[in-house]
Design a protein around this motif. Structure first.
Motif, PDB file in Angstrom:
ATOM      1  N   ALA A 130       0.819  -1.216   0.000  1.00  0.00           N
ATOM      2  CA  ALA A 130       0.000   0.000   0.000  1.00  0.00           C
ATOM      3  C   ALA A 130       0.852   1.264   0.000  1.00  0.00           C
ATOM      4  O   ALA A 130       0.496   2.272  -0.632  1.00  0.00           O
ATOM      5  N   ARG A 131       1.995   1.224   0.688  1.00  0.00           N
ATOM      6  CA  ARG A 131       2.839   2.416   0.814  1.00  0.00           C
ATOM      7  C   ARG A 131       3.855   2.553  -0.310  1.00  0.00           C
ATOM      8  O   ARG A 131       4.495   3.592  -0.434  1.00  0.00           O
ATOM      9  N   SER A 132       4.031   1.508  -1.080  1.00  0.00           N
ATOM     10  CA  SER A 132       5.049   1.541  -2.128  1.00  0.00           C
ATOM     11  C   SER A 132       4.513   2.201  -3.389  1.00  0.00           C
ATOM     12  O   SER A 132       3.310   2.223  -3.656  1.00  0.00           O
ATOM     13  N   GLN A 133       5.414   2.706  -4.174  1.00  0.00           N
ATOM     14  CA  GLN A 133       5.072   3.271  -5.474  1.00  0.00           C
ATOM     15  C   GLN A 133       5.238   2.197  -6.533  1.00  0.00           C
ATOM     16  O   GLN A 133       6.305   1.615  -6.687  1.00  0.00           O
ATOM     17  N   ARG A 134       4.170   1.913  -7.244  1.00  0.00           N
ATOM     18  CA  ARG A 134       4.228   0.911  -8.312  1.00  0.00           C
ATOM     19  C   ARG A 134       4.823   1.553  -9.559  1.00  0.00           C
ATOM     20  O   ARG A 134       4.339   2.587 -10.030  1.00  0.00           O
ATOM     21  N   CYS A 135       5.862   0.930 -10.068  1.00  0.00           N
ATOM     22  CA  CYS A 135       6.488   1.455 -11.272  1.00  0.00           C
ATOM     23  C   CYS A 135       7.054   0.302 -12.084  1.00  0.00           C
ATOM     24  O   CYS A 135       7.034  -0.857 -11.643  1.00  0.00           O
ATOM     25  N   SER A 136       7.572   0.626 -13.245  1.00  0.00           N
ATOM     26  CA  SER A 136       8.135  -0.386 -14.132  1.00  0.00           C
ATOM     27  C   SER A 136       9.631  -0.148 -14.278  1.00  0.00           C
ATOM     28  O   SER A 136      10.057   0.964 -14.608  1.00  0.00           O
TER      29      SER A 136
END
Length: 273
Positions: A130-136
């Motif tokens: 929940a606290r993490s930033q989703r990225c590629s």
């Protein structure tokens, strides 16, 4: 089947099967075979006590159960009762009941503490997602956060800190963690955790989980080397990763979870799997 009989059967089988595994598989590098054997051991431990072998084995399952019950309910508690003075049969019965009750209370407390710890770890994972930033990163979906130290994974989630890794090292991390994700290593860890919850007092249950974790790392390391990365530089990369201690219930597949000396020895070995 009485719970005491089930626990005794599971723990005796755990010791025997772990000894068989160490004797038969600890020296080879057929890591996929080793994974299959470890999973088979865990599944066998949970299932086999319910199977009746009496018809083809030539012995009476009921008689064996009575014998085990006698050992548990009489012999073990009597060791805890002082033998210096003769006791009346009623007093011995009360002492046996009290000793057996205390044993179950101690077992239940250990089970409850580990269960709570496991649930806490699951909550930590959910909070990290929940606290993490989703990225590629290089086409791979990852969760990035300042709170994440060592790269790790859980099911399809790959967690990497905000540290800027060199391009080559980042590729190694992604290959390593993608191997854990693709091969569903988290399922193995959860199965091993069930064995620990059931047999927390048996050190062999913790050893089984350790073997499963190490085998996962061997498989992931092998995939990195097979992708064309230099063995020696990969070893230096492992040495440079920040290491975190493993909790009693840790469901992550860490990037460098096993002792480095063992990892380096494995990477140097000629793979025959």
């Amino acid at each position: 089947m009485e719970p005491s009989i089930y626990l005794i059967k599971v723990n005796v089988a755990l010791i025997v099967l772990y000894a068989f595994y160490k004797f038969s598989f600890s020296k080879d590098t057929f890591f996929r075979l080793r994974r299959g054997m470890l999973l088979l051991i865990c599944a066998t431990l949970l299932i086999y006590p319910f199977i009746d072998f009496s018809e083809w084995a030539g012995w009476n399952e009921h008689a064996l159960g009575e014998t085990i019950t006698t050992v548990y309910n009489k012999l073990l508690p009597e060791v805890l009762v002082t033998a210096t003075l003769p006791a009346a049969s009623t007093e011995v019965g009360v002492a046996n009941w009290q000793a057996g009750t205390w044993l179950w209370i101690i077992y239940g407390l250990g089970f409850a503490m580990l269960l709570l710890r496991s649930l806490f770890e699951v909550c930590k994972i959910c909070r990290s997602v929940a606290r993490s930033q989703r990225c590629s990163l290089k086409g791979v979906s990852v969760c990035r956060s300042d709170e994440i130290g060592e790269p790790c994974s859980f099911f399809h989630w790959i967690f990497i800190g905000t540290i800027q890794y060199p391009d080559k090292e980042l590729n190694e991390i992604l290959i390593h963690e993608q191997t854990h994700v693709r091969e569903f290593h988290s399922l193995d860890i959860i199965l091993a955790q069930l064995i620990i919850l059931l047999c927390w007092f048996n050190p062999f249950s913790w050893l089984i989980r350790s073997e499963i974790r190490m085998n996962h790392e061997y498989l992931a390391d092998k995939q990195v080397v097979m992708s064309g990365y230099d063995k020696k530089s990969y070893q230096y990369h492992l040495l440079g990763i920040k290491h975190t201690s493993l909790a009693a219930a840790n469901f992550y597949n860490n990037f460098s979870v096993l002792p480095l000396k063992k990892t380096n020895k494995n990477v140097k070995q000629k793979k025959n799997s």
